[in-house]
Design a protein around this motif. Structure first.
Motif, PDB file in Angstrom:
ATOM      1  N   LEU A   1       0.846  -1.183   0.000  1.00 31.98           N
ATOM      2  CA  LEU A   1       0.000   0.000   0.000  1.00 31.98           C
ATOM      3  C   LEU A   1       0.886   1.238   0.000  1.00 31.98           C
ATOM      4  CD1 LEU A   1      -2.768  -0.965   2.608  1.00 31.98           C
ATOM      5  CD2 LEU A   1      -2.585  -1.562   0.178  1.00 31.98           C
ATOM      6  N   LEU A   2       0.423   2.289  -0.687  1.00 30.68           N
ATOM      7  CA  LEU A   2       1.147   3.556  -0.735  1.00 30.68           C
ATOM      8  C   LEU A   2       0.132   4.669  -0.544  1.00 30.68           C
ATOM      9  CD1 LEU A   2       3.693   5.235  -1.244  1.00 30.68           C
ATOM     10  CD2 LEU A   2       3.215   5.072  -3.701  1.00 30.68           C
ATOM     11  N   THR A   3       0.182   5.329   0.596  1.00 33.33           N
ATOM     12  CA  THR A   3      -0.914   6.219   0.962  1.00 33.33           C
ATOM     13  C   THR A   3      -0.457   7.555   1.527  1.00 33.33           C
ATOM     14  OG1 THR A   3      -2.930   6.376   2.321  1.00 33.33           O
ATOM     15  CG2 THR A   3      -1.080   5.142   3.247  1.00 33.33           C
ATOM     16  N   ASN A   4      -1.273   8.577   1.282  1.00 34.43           N
ATOM     17  CA  ASN A   4      -1.134   9.857   1.963  1.00 34.43           C
ATOM     18  C   ASN A   4      -1.665   9.774   3.390  1.00 34.43           C
ATOM     19  OD1 ASN A   4      -0.014  11.454  -0.134  1.00 34.43           O
ATOM     20  ND2 ASN A   4      -2.019  11.868  -1.012  1.00 34.43           N
ATOM     21  N   GLY A   5      -2.408   8.730   3.683  1.00 31.46           N
ATOM     22  CA  GLY A   5      -3.063   8.591   4.980  1.00 31.46           C
ATOM     23  C   GLY A   5      -2.099   8.221   6.094  1.00 31.46           C
ATOM     24  N   ALA A   6      -2.642   8.167   7.298  1.00 31.73           N
ATOM     25  CA  ALA A   6      -1.844   7.878   8.485  1.00 31.73           C
ATOM     26  C   ALA A   6      -1.482   6.396   8.566  1.00 31.73           C
ATOM     27  CB  ALA A   6      -2.609   8.283   9.746  1.00 31.73           C
ATOM     28  N   ARG A   7      -0.277   6.096   9.024  1.00 32.19           N
ATOM     29  CA  ARG A   7       0.174   4.708   9.114  1.00 32.19           C
ATOM     30  C   ARG A   7      -0.706   3.879  10.049  1.00 32.19           C
ATOM     31  NH1 ARG A   7       4.394   1.823   8.040  1.00 32.19           N
ATOM     32  NH2 ARG A   7       5.564   3.621   7.297  1.00 32.19           N
ATOM     33  N   ALA A   8      -0.993   4.398  11.239  1.00 36.90           N
ATOM     34  CA  ALA A   8      -1.756   3.620  12.210  1.00 36.90           C
ATOM     35  C   ALA A   8      -3.140   3.278  11.679  1.00 36.90           C
ATOM     36  CB  ALA A   8      -1.861   4.385  13.528  1.00 36.90           C
TER      37      ALA A   8
END
Length: 223
Positions: A114-121
């Motif tokens: 996964l590759l995201t702008n979102g938060a890791r947690a």
């Protein structure tokens, strides 16, 4: 332009590609906010995160999203309402085609991340809640490079983490701008049409496309 090859690794965007934001609309209403602000707020969140990247600055997803929500409500929303909306990310469901698409890759011997702008947690929680741990090798977030997508450094970092050349990594997203950024960084790209319906002509075209993630994955595997 080089002919794209079947990728060794496929990286999936998360927000709006694997999960829908629509369930957050009810939280807007519960917080006393107009439901139609959902799209405006998320667009503002992306804009502000990208602006920080363009100027060489960085803030993680949560504070950017919180401040974007305050901005679209003319700073009239309270802290409790902001928290109620943003905490909804921990409850968002996966699209029904997520697991079948990931399973198709695993059966073909192609790794997934996964590759995201979102938060890791929040992203790790999403993976665990939907029992996808065995199908996803790694979660890469923009926090690692302190840049929001789509600068090339984000995609280059993902390829480095995956241990493959950029042209053997594919990025799958529901956003044409994300595919464009990945393409310009040398990645193979796959676009799912469920969000935008038509691919914007101003961006570099994707190497694979489909109405759902299974169709996109099948097209990537056929390269």
């Amino acid at each position: 332009m080089p002919i794209p090859s079947r990728p060794q690794v496929v990286a999936f965007d998360v927000i709006e590609t694997l999960i829908a934001l629509e369930p957050l609309r009810a939280r807007f209403v519960e917080a006393g906010l107009p439901g139609h602000l959902l799209e405006t707020w998320f667009t503002r969140t992306l804009r502000d995160g990208m602006t920080l990247s363009a100027t060489g600055d960085f803030e993680p997803f949560r504070p950017v999203a919180e401040n974007a929500l305050r901005a679209v409500t003319r700073f009239e929303v309270g802290d409790a309402a902001v928290a109620h909306v943003l905490d909804g990310f921990a409850t968002l469901p996966a699209h029904p085609d997520v697991e079948p698409a990931l399973r198709r890759l695993a059966d073909a011997g192609v790794r997934a991340m996964l590759l995201t702008n979102g938060a890791r947690a929040t992203t790790l929680d999403f993976v665990e809640r939907h029992s996808l741990t065995d199908l996803i090798e790694r979660v890469v977030t923009v926090e690692e490079v302190r840049r929001w997508k789509p600068p090339a450094v984000v995609y280059e970092h993902a390829a480095s983490v995956a241990g493959v050349p950029a042209d053997r990594l594919a990025l799958v997203a529901a956003h044409a701008w994300d595919c464009h950024g990945a393409k310009r960084a040398g990645l193979v790209t796959g676009w799912v049409s469920r969000l935008e319906r038509d691919y914007s002509a101003i961006f570099a075209p994707p190497d694979a496309r489909g109405d759902d993630l299974v169709e996109v994955v099948d097209a990537l595997l056929a390269l």
